[in-house]
Every structure is written in structure tokens, then in C-alpha cells.
Write a protein that holds these residues in place. Structure first.
Motif, PDB file in Angstrom:
ATOM      1  N   UNK A  43     -46.880   6.835  17.509  1.00 35.10           N
ATOM      2  CA  UNK A  43     -45.414   6.700  17.550  1.00 35.10           C
ATOM      3  C   UNK A  43     -44.950   6.324  18.957  1.00 35.10           C
ATOM      4  N   UNK A  44     -45.492   6.991  19.965  1.00 34.13           N
ATOM      5  CA  UNK A  44     -45.097   6.711  21.340  1.00 34.13           C
ATOM      6  C   UNK A  44     -45.437   5.283  21.741  1.00 34.13           C
ATOM      7  N   UNK A  82     -40.898   4.785  27.963  1.00 33.18           N
ATOM      8  CA  UNK A  82     -41.705   4.118  28.987  1.00 33.18           C
ATOM      9  C   UNK A  82     -42.786   5.081  29.449  1.00 33.18           C
ATOM     10  N   UNK A  83     -43.970   4.569  29.661  1.00 37.21           N
ATOM     11  CA  UNK A  83     -45.084   5.403  30.080  1.00 37.21           C
ATOM     12  C   UNK A  83     -45.047   5.612  31.582  1.00 37.21           C
ATOM     13  N   UNK A 125     -34.293   0.570  26.733  1.00 38.55           N
ATOM     14  CA  UNK A 125     -33.582   0.285  25.484  1.00 38.55           C
ATOM     15  C   UNK A 125     -32.894   1.531  24.944  1.00 38.55           C
ATOM     16  N   UNK A 126     -33.441   2.702  25.234  1.00 42.43           N
ATOM     17  CA  UNK A 126     -32.773   3.942  24.836  1.00 42.43           C
ATOM     18  C   UNK A 126     -31.459   4.091  25.582  1.00 42.43           C
ATOM     19  N   UNK A 127     -31.459   3.667  26.852  1.00 40.95           N
ATOM     20  CA  UNK A 127     -30.235   3.692  27.637  1.00 40.95           C
ATOM     21  C   UNK A 127     -29.189   2.775  27.021  1.00 40.95           C
ATOM     22  N   UNK A 137     -43.468  -0.142  22.883  1.00 36.18           N
ATOM     23  CA  UNK A 137     -43.428  -1.589  22.625  1.00 36.18           C
ATOM     24  C   UNK A 137     -42.005  -2.087  22.457  1.00 36.18           C
ATOM     25  N   UNK A 138     -41.126  -1.223  21.953  1.00 36.51           N
ATOM     26  CA  UNK A 138     -39.714  -1.576  21.774  1.00 36.51           C
ATOM     27  C   UNK A 138     -38.862  -1.220  22.993  1.00 36.51           C
TER      28      UNK A 138
END
Length: 258
Positions: free
Chosen positions: A48-49, A59-60, A72-74, A54-55
Motif C-alpha cells: 500500500x505504501x 514520500x519515503x 499530493x496529500x498536501x 507512486x501517486x
């Protein structure tokens, strides 16, 4: 067909659960952290992570093997908080603050390592500051950005300063790491920030953070801004409590379930 539908729903539930794990107090989480919290296999959490990464939704953090919310979550957060409802909520407070101070009032939201103007209420004076709604600015330059930075945890601030080049925008921009930290200490103690010609050589501002939860990192800020000739040291100090009060009003409304 029912089996496929059930399997698909379980996958969606897992993705949602993993993503929502990052809304707690911990900014960074590893595969083991999430797997233990959600009682899921590590292999499933890892898949899932990787998909979310990828989207750009997470971020790792390579050096730690952990993950944090991605850019993108922001964008999703900005889209939600930037809805008409939130601006409508803030507008009467902004107008009251404009009438009290006589200067332009702006509302900015965090966007990654920057902030973006999302609304303004212009001063009624002939000579006044105006901003370009939608324009981005770095967090380190000027009162509005520092109002957000002052709410960063020590670890998040260290990370931000490690990853950000403090490029001067004017001759007054604070671009020394140690000096910026010292200024932020003062800002936290009094609850607001102020600047004079740091982003625009002819503009001064006073700003305060807006948060959606107690002790949370700010997602937005209010600022009162105007020409440097009118917003001298004494005027900026007198505006400080009013900006803090306005930001607190909106923060309380948001916590009340806007």
C-alpha cells in the motif's frame, strides 16, 4: 463477482486506513509502525505504501526507512481547506481585522514547503498593499511564512532547514539558519510574527498561525500587510494582538466542527 467486489472493498479500506495513519501525532511512520497499529501484515502495508508513494500521496524518508505524507496529500488538504466554506468562515473575521487595522488582510495556506495566498480583504486606503491570490512564497521569507514555521516541531524545523536553501528575496530577507531560529523563538513567545521588507522591499506585515487542532502544525495564517512607511515598529506591535485574536477565532471555529 461478489468475491471480487469484497476483495476490492478490502483493498480500498486498507489504503484508506494506511493513509489516515499519518493524521495522528507522528509525522513519520514505518511499515512496522503501521502494521502493528492496523493489525495488518507487513507485506500488505508495504504494498500500500509503495502504491501511495507512486501517486505522491506519501514520500519515503530514505535515511530512516520511514514514510511521511507526500506533496499530493498536501494538494488534497489544500483543496479541502480551500473550499468556499472555509473562506466564507474566515471572511467576516478578515473584514473585521481590516476595519480595525485599516490595512489589507490576507489568508494563506501551506502548500508543501511554500505557502499560497487564497484570499484577501483589501484596505480602503488609497495607497494599500494587494496580493496575487494563488501566488506561492517560501515559508522562510516574511511574516506569513514564519507564522507557519513557528508551529513546526523541532524535528520538522530541522528537516525543513536541511532541505531548503534560504535564498534572499530582498536585502532584508533572513537567510541565516541561526538567525532564523532565533527569530522564531521570539515569535513563538509572543504568538505572532512580523516582517519589514523581507519579501517585498516596500511591504511590512504582521501574521499569526491558524490551526485545526490544539498543538497542531498550522495549515494557514492571517496577515495584516501594508506599506513600510505606514507599518513601522510601533504600529506592527500594536497590530500583533489583533491578528492573534483573529487567527484564534478561526482556529476555534474549525475545531468546533465547521
Amino acid at each position: 463477482m461478489d468475491v471480487e467486489r469484497t476483495s476490492g472493498m478490502q483493498s480500498v479500506d486498507r489504503v484508506a486506513a494506511v493513509l489516515l495513519s499519518f493524521t495522528g501525532a507522528d509525522v513519520e511512520l514505518g511499515v512496522t509502525d503501521i502494521a502493528e497499529r492496523l493489525a495488518l501484515p507487513k507485506s500488505a502495508v508495504h504494498r500500500v505504501l509503495e502504491a501511495l508513494a507512486n501517486w505522491g500521496l506519501v514520500a519515503k524518508v530514505n535515511e530512516r526507512g520511514k514514510y511521511r505524507l507526500g506533496p499530493r496529500a498536501t494538494e488534497l488538504s489544500l483543496a479541502a481547506l480551500g473550499s468556499v466554506d472555509v473562506r466564507a468562515l474566515a471572511l467576516p473575521v478578515m473584514e473585521e481585522l481590516r476595519d480595525l487595522t485599516g490595512e489589507t488582510v490576507t489568508l494563506s495556506f501551506v502548500l508543501g514547503s511554500h505557502r499560497v495566498y487564497v484570499a484577501q480583504v483589501e484596505s480602503r486606503q488609497d495607497v494599500r498593499m494587494t496580493v496575487e491570490v494563488g501566488r506561492r512564497a517560501p515559508l522562510y521569507a516574511g511574516a506569513s511564512g514564519r507564522a507557519i514555521l513557528m508551529t513546526f516541531s523541532p524535528a520538522d524545523l530541522d528537516r525543513y532547514l536541511t532541505q531548503t536553501e534560504l535564498t534572499p528575496l530582498t536585502e532584508r530577507t533572513v537567510h541565516d539558519d541561526r538567525q532564523l531560529r532565533e527569530i522564531l523563538d521570539v515569535d513563538r513567545a509572543r504568538g505572532y510574527t512580523q516582517s519589514l521588507g523581507e519579501r517585498d522591499p516596500y511591504a511590512a506585515a504582521v501574521a499569526a498561525p491558524i490551526t485545526a487542532r490544539d498543538d497542531a502544525r498550522a495549515f494557514a495564517c492571517f496577515s495584516v500587510c501594508g506599506p513600510t512607511a505606514r507599518l513601522g515598529d510601533e504600529v506592527r506591535r500594536s497590530c500583533g494582538p489583533a491578528v492573534v485574536h483573529a487567527a484564534h477565532q478561526v482556529s476555534e471555529m474549525l475545531r468546533g466542527g465547521w
